[in-house]
Design a protein around this motif. Structure first.
Motif, PDB file in Angstrom:
ATOM      1  N   HIS A 208      -2.135  -2.289 -32.949  1.00 26.37           N
ATOM      2  CA  HIS A 208      -3.562  -1.396 -31.266  1.00 26.37           C
ATOM      3  C   HIS A 208      -4.711  -1.423 -32.365  1.00 26.37           C
ATOM      4  CE1 HIS A 208      -0.158  -1.424 -28.789  1.00 26.37           C
ATOM      5  NE2 HIS A 208      -1.200  -1.420 -27.936  1.00 26.37           N
ATOM      6  N   ASP A 209      -4.268  -0.896 -33.751  1.00 24.67           N
ATOM      7  CA  ASP A 209      -5.622  -0.304 -34.761  1.00 24.67           C
ATOM      8  C   ASP A 209      -6.343  -1.233 -35.318  1.00 24.67           C
ATOM      9  OD1 ASP A 209      -4.827   2.510 -33.482  1.00 24.67           O
ATOM     10  OD2 ASP A 209      -4.381   3.648 -34.691  1.00 24.67           O
ATOM     11  N   ALA A 210      -7.040  -1.257 -35.916  1.00 19.89           N
ATOM     12  CA  ALA A 210      -7.429  -2.349 -36.427  1.00 19.89           C
ATOM     13  C   ALA A 210      -9.321  -2.750 -37.322  1.00 19.89           C
ATOM     14  CB  ALA A 210      -7.241  -4.574 -35.990  1.00 19.89           C
ATOM     15  N   ALA A 211      -9.723  -2.992 -38.832  1.00 23.37           N
ATOM     16  CA  ALA A 211     -11.170  -2.803 -38.771  1.00 23.37           C
ATOM     17  C   ALA A 211     -11.296  -3.796 -39.939  1.00 23.37           C
ATOM     18  CB  ALA A 211     -11.254  -1.310 -39.913  1.00 23.37           C
ATOM     19  N   GLY A 212     -12.360  -4.616 -38.799  1.00 26.42           N
ATOM     20  CA  GLY A 212     -12.520  -6.029 -40.326  1.00 26.42           C
ATOM     21  C   GLY A 212     -13.956  -6.667 -39.937  1.00 26.42           C
ATOM     22  N   GLU A 213     -13.847  -7.717 -39.233  1.00 24.03           N
ATOM     23  CA  GLU A 213     -15.282  -8.559 -40.038  1.00 24.03           C
ATOM     24  C   GLU A 213     -15.319  -9.289 -38.064  1.00 24.03           C
ATOM     25  OE1 GLU A 213     -16.117  -9.741 -43.299  1.00 24.03           O
ATOM     26  OE2 GLU A 213     -16.545  -7.950 -44.276  1.00 24.03           O
ATOM     27  N   VAL A 214     -16.024  -9.760 -37.878  1.00 19.69           N
ATOM     28  CA  VAL A 214     -16.263 -10.917 -36.926  1.00 19.69           C
ATOM     29  C   VAL A 214     -16.393 -12.165 -37.407  1.00 19.69           C
ATOM     30  CG1 VAL A 214     -17.404 -11.213 -34.682  1.00 19.69           C
ATOM     31  CG2 VAL A 214     -17.865  -8.681 -35.383  1.00 19.69           C
ATOM     32  N   LEU A 215     -15.697 -13.240 -36.891  1.00 20.73           N
ATOM     33  CA  LEU A 215     -15.472 -14.236 -37.421  1.00 20.73           C
ATOM     34  C   LEU A 215     -16.476 -14.902 -35.889  1.00 20.73           C
ATOM     35  CD1 LEU A 215     -12.325 -15.291 -38.419  1.00 20.73           C
ATOM     36  CD2 LEU A 215     -14.130 -14.319 -40.067  1.00 20.73           C
ATOM     37  N   ARG A 216     -16.218 -13.999 -35.034  1.00 18.97           N
ATOM     38  CA  ARG A 216     -17.197 -15.345 -33.991  1.00 18.97           C
ATOM     39  C   ARG A 216     -17.133 -14.238 -32.844  1.00 18.97           C
ATOM     40  NH1 ARG A 216     -13.376 -19.728 -30.530  1.00 18.97           N
ATOM     41  NH2 ARG A 216     -13.693 -20.731 -32.718  1.00 18.97           N
ATOM     42  N   ALA A 217     -18.691 -14.362 -32.840  1.00 19.15           N
ATOM     43  CA  ALA A 217     -19.405 -13.768 -31.288  1.00 19.15           C
ATOM     44  C   ALA A 217     -18.591 -13.637 -29.749  1.00 19.15           C
ATOM     45  CB  ALA A 217     -20.472 -13.274 -31.495  1.00 19.15           C
ATOM     46  N   ALA A 218     -18.553 -12.215 -28.993  1.00 16.44           N
ATOM     47  CA  ALA A 218     -19.175 -13.193 -27.924  1.00 16.44           C
ATOM     48  C   ALA A 218     -20.004 -14.461 -26.833  1.00 16.44           C
ATOM     49  CB  ALA A 218     -18.296 -12.209 -27.417  1.00 16.44           C
ATOM     50  N   GLU A 219     -19.295 -15.262 -25.981  1.00 14.12           N
ATOM     51  CA  GLU A 219     -19.633 -16.249 -25.873  1.00 14.12           C
ATOM     52  C   GLU A 219     -20.571 -15.672 -24.291  1.00 14.12           C
ATOM     53  OE1 GLU A 219     -17.450 -19.059 -24.070  1.00 14.12           O
ATOM     54  OE2 GLU A 219     -16.698 -20.074 -26.087  1.00 14.12           O
ATOM     55  N   SER A 220     -20.215 -14.424 -24.172  1.00 18.98           N
ATOM     56  CA  SER A 220     -21.328 -13.346 -23.031  1.00 18.98           C
ATOM     57  C   SER A 220     -21.184 -12.343 -23.291  1.00 18.98           C
ATOM     58  CB  SER A 220     -20.239 -13.612 -21.884  1.00 18.98           C
ATOM     59  OG  SER A 220     -19.434 -12.667 -21.193  1.00 18.98           O
ATOM     60  N   GLY A 221     -22.433 -11.216 -23.044  1.00 21.52           N
ATOM     61  CA  GLY A 221     -23.046 -10.381 -22.966  1.00 21.52           C
ATOM     62  C   GLY A 221     -22.741 -10.106 -24.455  1.00 21.52           C
ATOM     63  N   PRO A 222     -23.903  -8.591 -24.353  1.00 21.01           N
ATOM     64  CA  PRO A 222     -23.677  -8.557 -25.815  1.00 21.01           C
ATOM     65  C   PRO A 222     -22.316  -7.764 -27.056  1.00 21.01           C
ATOM     66  CG  PRO A 222     -24.725  -6.139 -24.758  1.00 21.01           C
ATOM     67  CD  PRO A 222     -23.907  -7.798 -23.313  1.00 21.01           C
ATOM     68  N   GLY A 223     -23.248  -7.553 -28.281  1.00 18.13           N
ATOM     69  CA  GLY A 223     -21.587  -7.433 -29.044  1.00 18.13           C
ATOM     70  C   GLY A 223     -22.138  -7.491 -30.258  1.00 18.13           C
ATOM     71  N   PRO A 224     -20.655  -7.028 -31.023  1.00 14.50           N
ATOM     72  CA  PRO A 224     -21.861  -7.453 -32.773  1.00 14.50           C
ATOM     73  C   PRO A 224     -21.186  -8.724 -32.922  1.00 14.50           C
ATOM     74  CG  PRO A 224     -18.973  -5.794 -31.872  1.00 14.50           C
ATOM     75  CD  PRO A 224     -19.861  -6.863 -30.964  1.00 14.50           C
ATOM     76  N   ARG A 225     -21.925  -9.081 -33.864  1.00  8.88           N
ATOM     77  CA  ARG A 225     -22.529 -10.453 -34.448  1.00  8.88           C
ATOM     78  C   ARG A 225     -21.610 -11.057 -35.594  1.00  8.88           C
ATOM     79  NH1 ARG A 225     -28.784  -9.098 -35.594  1.00  8.88           N
ATOM     80  NH2 ARG A 225     -27.258  -7.373 -37.028  1.00  8.88           N
ATOM     81  N   VAL A 226     -21.720 -12.483 -35.601  1.00 13.38           N
ATOM     82  CA  VAL A 226     -20.498 -12.843 -36.897  1.00 13.38           C
ATOM     83  C   VAL A 226     -20.906 -12.473 -38.246  1.00 13.38           C
ATOM     84  CG1 VAL A 226     -19.851 -15.063 -38.693  1.00 13.38           C
ATOM     85  CG2 VAL A 226     -20.426 -14.991 -35.225  1.00 13.38           C
ATOM     86  N   GLY A 227     -20.028 -11.541 -38.888  1.00  9.91           N
ATOM     87  CA  GLY A 227     -20.326 -11.142 -39.873  1.00  9.91           C
ATOM     88  C   GLY A 227     -20.583  -9.067 -40.044  1.00  9.91           C
ATOM     89  N   ASP A 228     -20.918  -8.811 -38.636  1.00  9.50           N
ATOM     90  CA  ASP A 228     -20.539  -7.399 -38.594  1.00  9.50           C
ATOM     91  C   ASP A 228     -18.842  -7.009 -38.823  1.00  9.50           C
ATOM     92  OD1 ASP A 228     -22.955  -7.265 -37.603  1.00  9.50           O
ATOM     93  OD2 ASP A 228     -22.750  -7.551 -35.240  1.00  9.50           O
ATOM     94  N   ARG A 229     -19.098  -5.643 -39.128  1.00 10.84           N
ATOM     95  CA  ARG A 229     -17.436  -4.863 -39.550  1.00 10.84           C
ATOM     96  C   ARG A 229     -17.410  -3.839 -38.210  1.00 10.84           C
ATOM     97  NH1 ARG A 229     -17.687  -1.097 -44.170  1.00 10.84           N
ATOM     98  NH2 ARG A 229     -19.084  -0.321 -43.465  1.00 10.84           N
ATOM     99  N   VAL A 230     -15.895  -4.267 -37.528  1.00 11.37           N
ATOM    100  CA  VAL A 230     -16.434  -3.406 -36.600  1.00 11.37           C
ATOM    101  C   VAL A 230     -14.631  -2.457 -36.648  1.00 11.37           C
ATOM    102  CG1 VAL A 230     -17.097  -5.490 -35.387  1.00 11.37           C
ATOM    103  CG2 VAL A 230     -14.989  -5.507 -35.547  1.00 11.37           C
TER     104      VAL A 230
END
Length: 349
Positions: A57-79
Motif C-alpha cells: 500500500h505504501d509507495a513513493a516515486g515519480e508520476v509517469l502519466r497524469a490524470a486525465e480529469s481533475g487537478p493533480g500531480p504532473r508528469v515528473g512530480d515526485r509523489v
C-alpha cells in the motif's frame, strides 16, 4: 513488469512475478515506484489476499502519466502514495491518494510513512484536543507507535509509551515520551486516551486504565490473542468510556501532505502548530504543518521517520523496499528486509 503478489499456495505466501502493466483510469495517476514499504500487518495477513493480487500500500516515486480529469500531480512530480498494488515497478493511484513530495524531502525517508502516519494522525485527531491529557500508546516501538508518540507530544499530551521489553523503549523518550514503561503494570494514574496496537490481554488491561470519559482506540492486534473482558468490566460510574475501531484510510492525500510537511520542517515546527494539526478536521489546516513557528515548551523535531535499521526478518514497525533502478526488481526483497526497534536512520541492503 515485476511485482510482488499474493501466492497462498507457497510457504512464504507471496512471490515476485511478471504482471501486466497497470492502466490508470480518468481520475488516477500512473507512478513509477522508486520505494515501497512493508508493514507488519501486511505480512501477518497475507492469507487474506487472492492469488495473483499485487500486494502493498505504501509507495513513493515519480508520476509517469497524469490524470486525465481533475487537478493533480504532473508528469515528473515526485509523489507519496497510499493504495493497493504498491509493491510493483509501476502502480496506479487515485488522485485523492497521492501528495507531491516537497523538494527537500528524500523519497526513501517518507516511503514508510503512509500507513503508520495516517493511522497515528487520524486516531489522535478522533480523540479530540490532547493538551493536558494523558495518552497511553501501546506497542510504542513500532511504526505507528513512534509517529503517535511524536504527534501526541506535540499536541500537548502527557505521553506514556508502553513496550514489550526495555530494549524496545530505546529512543522513545527522545521522540517525546514522558514515560516509557514495560507492559502496563507500571502505569499509575488513569489515562484519557489509549492507542492500542497489541490487542489480547493488553487491550483488556488498557481498558481498565481508562479514566471516565476516556477513549481506547483498537488499531492493531499484534498479540494475535483474544481479548476476554471480565464480567461487569465494561460498567463504571461517571462519564462513559469508549472503545473504538480504526480503519478509515479514505482520501489520504491531504493528510499525507501534512505529514510530509512535518518531516520537511524538522525541529522548526512549533508545538502550538502541531497541536492544531492533530486537532484540526481532516486536511483543512495545511497551515498547521506548512509554516514554521515557535511554540511553548522544549523544541523537538517536527516528525522523525518511523523506521529503524534494516535487519533480517520482520520486526515491529515498518521496513522499506527500494526499487531502483526502475528496470529491475529484487527477486525476493521481502525475505531479506525488516526493521529493528531502533530509531536510527534506515538503510537497505
Amino acid at each position: 513488469m515485476r511485482a510482488i503478489v499474493a501466492a497462498p499456495d507457497v510457504v512464504e505466501g507471496f512471490g515476485a512475478i511478471d504482471v501486466p502493466e497497470p492502466v490508470p483510469g480518468p481520475g488516477q495517476v500512473l507512478v513509477e515506484v522508486r520505494h515501497a514499504a512493508v508493514n507488519a500487518g501486511e505480512i501477518r495477513h497475507l492469507d487474506l489476499w487472492p492469488a495473483g493480487r499485487v500486494l502493498g500500500h505504501d509507495a513513493a516515486g515519480e508520476v509517469l502519466r497524469a490524470a486525465e480529469s481533475g487537478p493533480g500531480p504532473r508528469v515528473g512530480d515526485r509523489v507519496l502514495a497510499f493504495g493497493p498494488g504498491a509493491w510493483a515497478q509501476r502502480a496506479v493511484f487515485d488522485l485523492d491518494s497521492v501528495a507531491v513530495v516537497p523538494p527537500d524531502v528524500d523519497l526513501s525517508e517518507v516511503a514508510a510513512l503512509p500507513m503508520v502516519g495516517l493511522t497515528a494522525l487520524r486516531t489522535l485527531r478522533e480523540s479530540g484536543p490532547l493538551s493536558g491529557r494523558r495518552v497511553l500508546i501501546t506497542g510504542a516501538s513500532g511504526g505507528v507507535g513512534r509517529v503517535a508518540v511524536q504527534l501526541a507530544r506535540h499536541g500537548g499530551a502527557y505521553v506514556i509509551a508502553a513496550v514489550g521489553s526495555a530494549v524496545r523503549g530505546d529512543g522513545l523518550a527522545a521522540l517525546g515520551a514522558d514515560e516509557v514503561v514495560v507492559g502496563l503494570t507500571g502505569v499509575g494514574d488513569p489515562v484519557d486516551v489509549v492507542l492500542d496496537t497489541v490487542g489480547g490481554a493488553q487491550l483488556v488491561a488498557a481498558w481498565g486504565l481508562l479514566a471516565p470519559g476516556g477513549v481506547l482506540h483498537s488499531i492493531g492486534w499484534a498479540s494475535g490473542e483474544p481479548a476476554v473482558f471480565p464480567v461487569n468490566s465494561t460498567f463504571a460510574p461517571g462519564a462513559s468510556r469508549t472503545l473504538r475501531s480504526f480503519g478509515d484510510a479514505s482520501a489520504p492525500a491531504a493528510d499525507l501532505a501534512l505529514l510530509m510537511d512535518l518531516v520537511a520542517q524538522g525541529g522548526a515546527a512549533g508545538a502550538d502548530r502541531l497541536a492544531r494539526l492533530v486537532a484540526s478536521p481532516r486536511g483543512r489546516d495545511r497551515g498547521a504543518a506548512g509554516a514554521a513557528g515557535a511554540g511553548q515548551g522544549p523544541a523537538r523535531p517536527g516528525l522523525t521517520h518511523p523506521s529503524g535499521d534494516v535487519s533480517g526478518g520482520f520486526g515491529p514497525g515498518t521496513a522499506r523496499v527500494q526499487v531502483d533502478p526502475p528496470d529491475t526488481f529484487p527477486v525476493n526483497p521481502i525475505a531479506i528486509v525488516g526493521i529493528a526497534s531502533t530509531n536510527r536512520r534506515p538503510h537497505v541492503r
